[in-house]
Design an enzyme around this catalytic site. Structure first.
Site, short mmCIF file in Angstrom:
data_model
loop_
_atom_site.label_atom_id
_atom_site.label_comp_id
_atom_site.label_asym_id
_atom_site.label_seq_id
_atom_site.Cartn_x
_atom_site.Cartn_y
_atom_site.Cartn_z
N LYS A 1 14.56 54.17 -12.18
CA LYS A 1 13.54 53.40 -12.89
C LYS A 1 13.91 53.37 -14.36
O LYS A 1 14.34 54.39 -14.91
CB LYS A 1 12.18 54.08 -12.71
CG LYS A 1 11.09 53.50 -13.60
CD LYS A 1 9.78 54.27 -13.50
CE LYS A 1 8.79 53.70 -14.51
NZ LYS A 1 7.48 54.35 -14.48
N GLU B 1 -2.90 56.35 -23.31
CA GLU B 1 -2.09 57.41 -22.71
C GLU B 1 -1.98 58.66 -23.58
O GLU B 1 -1.43 58.62 -24.68
CB GLU B 1 -0.69 56.86 -22.42
CG GLU B 1 0.15 57.82 -21.62
CD GLU B 1 1.41 57.19 -21.08
OE1 GLU B 1 1.55 55.95 -21.11
OE2 GLU B 1 2.29 57.95 -20.64
C1 LIG Z 1 5.39 50.69 -21.54
C2 LIG Z 1 4.10 50.40 -21.57
O1 LIG Z 1 3.21 50.91 -20.66
C3 LIG Z 1 3.55 52.01 -19.83
C4 LIG Z 1 2.30 52.73 -19.60
C5 LIG Z 1 1.45 52.39 -18.57
C6 LIG Z 1 1.86 51.51 -17.57
C7 LIG Z 1 3.15 51.04 -17.54
C8 LIG Z 1 3.60 50.16 -16.44
O2 LIG Z 1 2.81 49.90 -15.52
O3 LIG Z 1 4.74 49.68 -16.47
C9 LIG Z 1 4.17 51.49 -18.52
O4 LIG Z 1 4.91 52.50 -17.92
C10 LIG Z 1 3.52 49.52 -22.60
O5 LIG Z 1 2.29 49.37 -22.65
O6 LIG Z 1 4.28 48.97 -23.42
#
Ligand SMILES: C=C(O[C@H]1C=CC=C(C(=O)O)[C@@H]1O)C(=O)O
Length: 450
Positions: free
Chosen positions: A202, A251
């Site tokens: 990933k 987060e």
């Molecule tokens: C990388 C980001 O979100 C991360 C955090 C939550 C969900 C995410 C997703 O679903 O891809 C990302 O990992 C962003 O908001 O720029």
């Protein structure tokens, strides 16, 4: 503005300066109003409001400014600087600051104000816990200068409070540029092929927007809007030199309160529904979606062993819940542990950052791909930002849903986890969802019907 000090420079200081503090109740009780005073905002400042609104802090000016230019050592260097300063302090004290996303990346010019690690011991700090406000003044001087310097600071603080507030200005961007969007779009199938070849599991790829303004937006009014619109998020601002980094992120990276550590996995996303029924349906489909569950699981798998290593005991639910914020819902797994003795919040940050919600799996390989595919440096986007004190408490968020303001422009960043079956259009749309909180305060979010 005071000079930035590395650990080495602090070690070499051979004078008798010490850190002194005075704390008193604060009756004005409106932290953001401070950021409307022009003379205050010319100096460094920090704004912090936690995700449930129970704590709000504003740090103004820098009695000490600690930096590290090191890559891997930056966490230990800040730790060592703070340990050394604690020996020169009468009481425990607090610092605000950040670590950049990738210390090994060639910095882009827009990020030149922020070092790999940059922390301030604020001259004035106002703090709200529940409804109770207090104000702390911190000085660093020789014992014989202490009384006079405290008097000077008290006078300056009075003067600043009397200073007129600038009127709120609402400015809308005049131009929106999607930076290197073609390259972003091309990078996704390239990344999915590499993942299918087994090169990584990933990788989180991000892109950025550049908004142009005719005049600089006022930070206090941007933060007021974020406070109104982005409940359940950490709201922050970090101003230094000519740059201000702001955001509203859902987060948490790590919170430490009296040896109890809390972190969480936030990864996997879907938009909010337009009706409660649609919202529930979307949430249910996110919880059941294999691709999102996989993206999420990588984060859980990375965080859990860190809690195993640094905690005596820990607890974590065995499946994700939903975390709903204004524009988007995420898969969310909280984790909580009782820390082993002598473990510090900075040790957690060093191990946790970047989680696979922002970097990828394996971590090192994903950072290489991020450097290769994202030309622009992320700076503080997706990086740890927050506060800690010398008693061992603190809280850091992951600085997503954020923007850098500099020279009449704002740089917004958003990304998403790429796994083997990710799709360009879907990822591209999802970045618009993730830009929404910031775009809205700069003049309008784009509606997304995907
Ligand atoms: C990388 C980001 O979100 C991360 C955090 C939550 C969900 C995410 C997703 O679903 O891809 C990302 O990992 C962003 O908001 O720029």
């Amino acid at each position: 503005m005071c000079k930035r000090l590395t650990y080495r420079q602090l070690q070499q200081q051979s004078d008798n300066r010490r850190i002194y503090q005075k704390t008193m109740p604060w009756n004005a009780q409106d932290g953001l109003s401070l950021l409307k005073k022009k003379s205050l905002t010319e100096d460094a400042f920090f704004y912090w409001q936690n995700e449930n609104d129970s704590v709000e802090m504003i740090g103004i000016g820098a009695t000490l400014l600690l930096q590290s230019e090191a890559e891997e050592e930056r966490f230990q260097e800040i730790e060592s600087s703070v340990r050394l300063l604690r020996q020169r302090a009468e009481d425990d004290f607090l610092l605000f600051g950040s670590f950049t996303f990738d210390a090994a990346h060639e910095p882009s010019p827009e990020w030149d104000a922020y070092e790999n690690a940059l922390f301030i011991v604020p001259t004035y700090c106002v703090r709200r816990e529940g409804d109770v406000w207090s104000q702390t003044t911190t000085i660093y001087c020789a014992p014989e200068e202490k009384d006079e310097l405290f008097n000077q600071r008290a006078e300056q603080w009075e003067q600043l409070q009397r200073e007129k507030e600038e009127n709120a200005t609402f400015v809308t961007y005049t131009k929106l540029e999607e930076r290197q969007v073609e390259q972003y779009r091309e990078s996704i199938p390239q990344m999915t092929s590499l993942i299918r070849e087994g090169k990584a599991h990933k990788v989180v790829l991000a892109r950025s927007l550049r908004l142009q303004f005719e005049q600089n937006p006022q930070i206090a009014s941007l933060m007021e809007q974020l406070n109104e619109q982005q409940k359940n998020s950490y709201r922050f601002a970090f101003h230094i030199d000519d740059s201000t980094f702001i955001g509203a992120t859902p987060e948490r990276l790590i919170k430490v309160n009296r040896s109890q550590a809390n972190s969480e996995s936030v990864a996997g996303s879907i938009r909010r529904g337009k009706t409660p029924e649609e919202d529930e349906q979307l949430g249910a489909s996110l919880l059941a979606d294999e691709k999102n569950r996989e993206e999420h699981h990588y984060v859980v798998e990375m965080i859990e062993p860190i809690f195993q290593e640094l905690c005596e005991t820990y607890t974590m639910p065995d499946r994700p819940q939903l975390l709903k914020i204004r524009d988007i819902q995420h898969l969310h797994t909280p984790i909580q542990g009782e820390m082993k003795e002598d473990v510090t919040i900075l040790q957690f940050i060093e191990r946790l950052h970047p989680t696979p919600a922002l970097g990828g799996v394996p971590t090192k390989v994903s950072l290489e791909y991020i450097r290769q595919f994202e030309r622009q440096d992320r700076g503080l986007y997706a990086a740890p930002i927050g506060w800690f004190d010398t008693e061992g408490n603190g809280e850091f968020a992951v600085a997503i849903r954020s923007a850098l303001l500099k020279d009449n422009a704002a740089y917004l960043y958003a990304g998403g986890g790429i796994v083997a079956d990710s799709n360009v259009e879907h990822e591209y749309q999802e970045t618009w969802n993730k830009f929404s909180p910031m775009l809205r305060i700069f003049g309008g979010a784009r509606e997304n019907d995907e």
